[in-house]
Scaffold this active site. Structure first.
Site, PDB file in Angstrom:
ATOM      1  N   CYS A 162       0.963  -1.167  -0.024  1.00 56.93           N
ATOM      2  CA  CYS A 162       0.098   0.238   0.185  1.00 56.93           C
ATOM      3  C   CYS A 162       0.655   1.119   0.113  1.00 56.93           C
ATOM      4  O   CYS A 162       0.372   2.417  -0.085  1.00 56.93           O
ATOM      5  CB  CYS A 162      -0.770   0.027   1.195  1.00 56.93           C
ATOM      6  SG  CYS A 162      -1.819  -1.548   1.225  1.00 56.93           S
ATOM      7  N   HIS A 294      -3.284   8.052   5.779  1.00 51.41           N
ATOM      8  CA  HIS A 294      -3.247   6.547   5.157  1.00 51.41           C
ATOM      9  C   HIS A 294      -4.665   6.165   5.543  1.00 51.41           C
ATOM     10  O   HIS A 294      -5.251   5.493   4.781  1.00 51.41           O
ATOM     11  CB  HIS A 294      -2.225   5.596   5.928  1.00 51.41           C
ATOM     12  CG  HIS A 294      -2.367   4.450   5.071  1.00 51.41           C
ATOM     13  ND1 HIS A 294      -1.932   4.172   3.744  1.00 51.41           N
ATOM     14  CD2 HIS A 294      -2.383   2.934   5.506  1.00 51.41           C
ATOM     15  CE1 HIS A 294      -1.832   2.974   3.256  1.00 51.41           C
ATOM     16  NE2 HIS A 294      -2.287   2.388   4.222  1.00 51.41           N
ATOM     17  N   GLU A 305      -1.927   5.512  13.643  1.00 51.24           N
ATOM     18  CA  GLU A 305      -1.268   6.666  12.655  1.00 51.24           C
ATOM     19  C   GLU A 305      -1.562   8.070  13.378  1.00 51.24           C
ATOM     20  O   GLU A 305      -0.804   8.972  13.436  1.00 51.24           O
ATOM     21  CB  GLU A 305      -2.177   6.610  11.342  1.00 51.24           C
ATOM     22  CG  GLU A 305      -1.853   7.851  10.518  1.00 51.24           C
ATOM     23  CD  GLU A 305      -2.301   7.608   8.994  1.00 51.24           C
ATOM     24  OE1 GLU A 305      -1.944   8.699   8.105  1.00 51.24           O
ATOM     25  OE2 GLU A 305      -3.369   7.078   8.845  1.00 51.24           O
ATOM     26  N   LYS A 326      -9.739   7.910   1.523  1.00 52.54           N
ATOM     27  CA  LYS A 326      -9.963   6.427   1.462  1.00 52.54           C
ATOM     28  C   LYS A 326     -11.622   6.313   1.803  1.00 52.54           C
ATOM     29  O   LYS A 326     -12.310   5.447   1.274  1.00 52.54           O
ATOM     30  CB  LYS A 326      -9.358   5.534   2.084  1.00 52.54           C
ATOM     31  CG  LYS A 326      -7.817   5.254   1.715  1.00 52.54           C
ATOM     32  CD  LYS A 326      -7.414   4.214   2.482  1.00 52.54           C
ATOM     33  CE  LYS A 326      -5.574   4.045   1.920  1.00 52.54           C
ATOM     34  NZ  LYS A 326      -5.002   5.312   2.189  1.00 52.54           N
ATOM     35  N   HIS A 331      -9.591   2.152  -0.772  1.00 49.11           N
ATOM     36  CA  HIS A 331      -8.344   1.890  -0.666  1.00 49.11           C
ATOM     37  C   HIS A 331      -7.676   1.183  -1.935  1.00 49.11           C
ATOM     38  O   HIS A 331      -7.966   0.040  -2.505  1.00 49.11           O
ATOM     39  CB  HIS A 331      -7.843   0.872   0.529  1.00 49.11           C
ATOM     40  CG  HIS A 331      -6.714   0.877   0.934  1.00 49.11           C
ATOM     41  ND1 HIS A 331      -5.559   1.081  -0.095  1.00 49.11           N
ATOM     42  CD2 HIS A 331      -6.069   0.513   2.129  1.00 49.11           C
ATOM     43  CE1 HIS A 331      -4.330   0.911   0.660  1.00 49.11           C
ATOM     44  NE2 HIS A 331      -4.643   0.616   1.906  1.00 49.11           N
ATOM     45  N   PHE A 390       1.420  -2.971   4.578  1.00 48.30           N
ATOM     46  CA  PHE A 390       1.759  -4.445   5.135  1.00 48.30           C
ATOM     47  C   PHE A 390       3.338  -4.626   4.896  1.00 48.30           C
ATOM     48  O   PHE A 390       3.683  -4.179   3.709  1.00 48.30           O
ATOM     49  CB  PHE A 390       1.136  -5.603   4.473  1.00 48.30           C
ATOM     50  CG  PHE A 390      -0.410  -5.557   4.850  1.00 48.30           C
ATOM     51  CD1 PHE A 390      -0.616  -4.869   6.223  1.00 48.30           C
ATOM     52  CD2 PHE A 390      -1.416  -6.161   4.255  1.00 48.30           C
ATOM     53  CE1 PHE A 390      -2.339  -4.907   6.500  1.00 48.30           C
ATOM     54  CE2 PHE A 390      -2.693  -6.503   4.753  1.00 48.30           C
ATOM     55  CZ  PHE A 390      -2.863  -5.621   5.905  1.00 48.30           C
TER      56      PHE A 390
END
Length: 402
Positions: A162, A294, A305, A326, A331, A390
């Site tokens: 991502c 994010h 975050e 998002k 996403h 990830f």
């Protein structure tokens, strides 16, 4: 060190098939997430996504091209056409010899994989099309883009889940800043909204079945999207000499690795990336007015975050606006940072902060100004764009108003 500016932007995503359409949707807080229109959707437990609807490849490409272009490549080429046209650049001679392409994608030709696994395993076919490998390879979109526009310089694909497109744009930024080249086409794309792509993500148990609600107390997971965001990064003096319109200046970039867990985010890793990007850009906490988060809508990401942002900004975090688009477009995985960079440009150029929609109830662990549900007018001079992947791979870009 050379200065780096953005002189062209293009996109196709669930909110719109162009930059103006996408920014209008962001200003209105429109939701592009809805029921998926894909094969075997009834076999999925997650049936929503930020899908590009009313899209027919034959409206844009001929039959020979469609044989070669996976959906993620098609999105790349459409977004690039808009970006390069806006930039006004023509790649020929010395400029073409050194200008290149750096794109991000996590999965590459996932729809091609899916179609051909079906053909072999479900339908029992023993042969696939000779161009399956060139169609599904992660670098396909970068290669086709370089061929389409005569870009003969450094060209490659970054695949860091991502964070892919933020890593890609960071590399393009470094190349121009170092003097290696005067212009780069960069960004990212993804199209995983096929049966196999969604089924794989279902296995992680991080997906929402109803909506993406970043930072809201009742959030229950992420929602996949698809699309592309493509930009022309250019050396400042080169752009200015030809009278180009400058959308924003890229002033800093940093990347870190959590080195801790393959799926769980780390506050320390995220904070180090945010702080290092600000240091690279020579920005103080009080200089930054907006952070495009994010903000996946998962319990783990959002609170981690927010904690990282609070650590880096200290008491200035109270004056900071942070939002996740998002919630509107889903996403976009490897292409998500590129689509989200449009919200950063809108904040700097238009003084409009894109909202976090779907926000229902404050979460004490996300106690920042997340610009809930409605866009906000505010003048900001510097912004950050966060991407945390990830594998614990973090990439943060810093931009200034031109």
């Amino acid at each position: 060190m050379k200065r780096v500016v953005i002189t062209g932007a293009g996109t196709i995503n669930a909110l719109g098939k162009s930059v103006p359409a996408t920014l209008e949707a962001m200003r209105e807080g429109r939701c592009g997430i809805g029921p998926l229109d894909i094969r075997d959707v009834d076999r999925l437990s997650v049936r929503i996504g930020g899908q590009v609807l009313d899209y027919d490849p034959e409206d844009h490409f001929n039959r020979q091209q469609i044989v070669l272009y996976d959906r993620f490549t098609q999105f790349t080429l459409l977004a690039a056409k808009e970006a390069i046209a806006q930039s006004g650049l023509v790649f020929e001679g010395d400029l073409a010899a050194h200008a290149g392409v750096v794109l991000g994608t996590a999965g590459g030709g996932v729809t091609t994989w899916d179609d051909n696994y079906r053909a072999v395993y479900e339908e029992g076919k023993n042969r696939v099309h000779p161009f399956v490998v060139p169609k599904l390879m992660n670098n396909a979109s970068a290669s086709h883009l370089s061929m389409e526009y005569n870009l003969k310089g450094p060209t490659f694909t970054v695949a860091t889940a991502c964070s892919s497109s933020n890593h890609a744009m960071g590399q393009a930024f470094h190349m121009i800043r170092s003097g290696m080249t005067r212009a780069m086409v960069t960004g990212g794309s993804e199209s995983m909204l096929c049966f196999g792509g969604v089924k794989a993500w279902e296995g992680l148990r991080v997906m929402s079945k109803d909506a993406c609600r970043p930072f809201s107390l009742g959030r229950n997971g992420m929602v996949q999207g698809e699309g592309a965001g493509i930009f022309v990064f250019e050396e400042y003096d080169h752009a200015r000499a030809r009278g180009a319109e400058i959308l924003a200046e890229v002033v800093g970039f940093a990347m870190t690795s959590d080195a801790s867990d393959i799926v769980m985010p780390s506050k320390q890793g995220a904070a180090r990336a945010i702080g290092a990007a600000m240091a690279d850009a020579r920005l103080n906490p009080e200089d930054v007015g907006y952070v495009n988060a994010h903000g996946t809508g998962t319990a783990a990401n959002d609170k981690t975050e927010c904690a990282a942002v609070a650590d880096v900004f200290g008491h200035h975090a109270d004056d900071l606006m942070i939002s996740s688009t998002k919630s509107m477009h889903g996403h976009v995985i490897g292409g998500t940072g590129a689509v989200e960079l449009l919200a950063c440009i809108m904040a700097l150029r238009d003084g409009v902060i894109a909202p976090t929609i779907g926000y229902e109830e404050p979460d004490p662990e996300c106690a920042l100004d997340v610009v809930p549900n409605e866009a906000r007018e505010a003048k900001v001079d510097a912004v950050l764009s966060n991407a945390f992947a990830f594998g614990g791979l973090n990439a943060v870009l810093a931009l200034r108003r031109a």
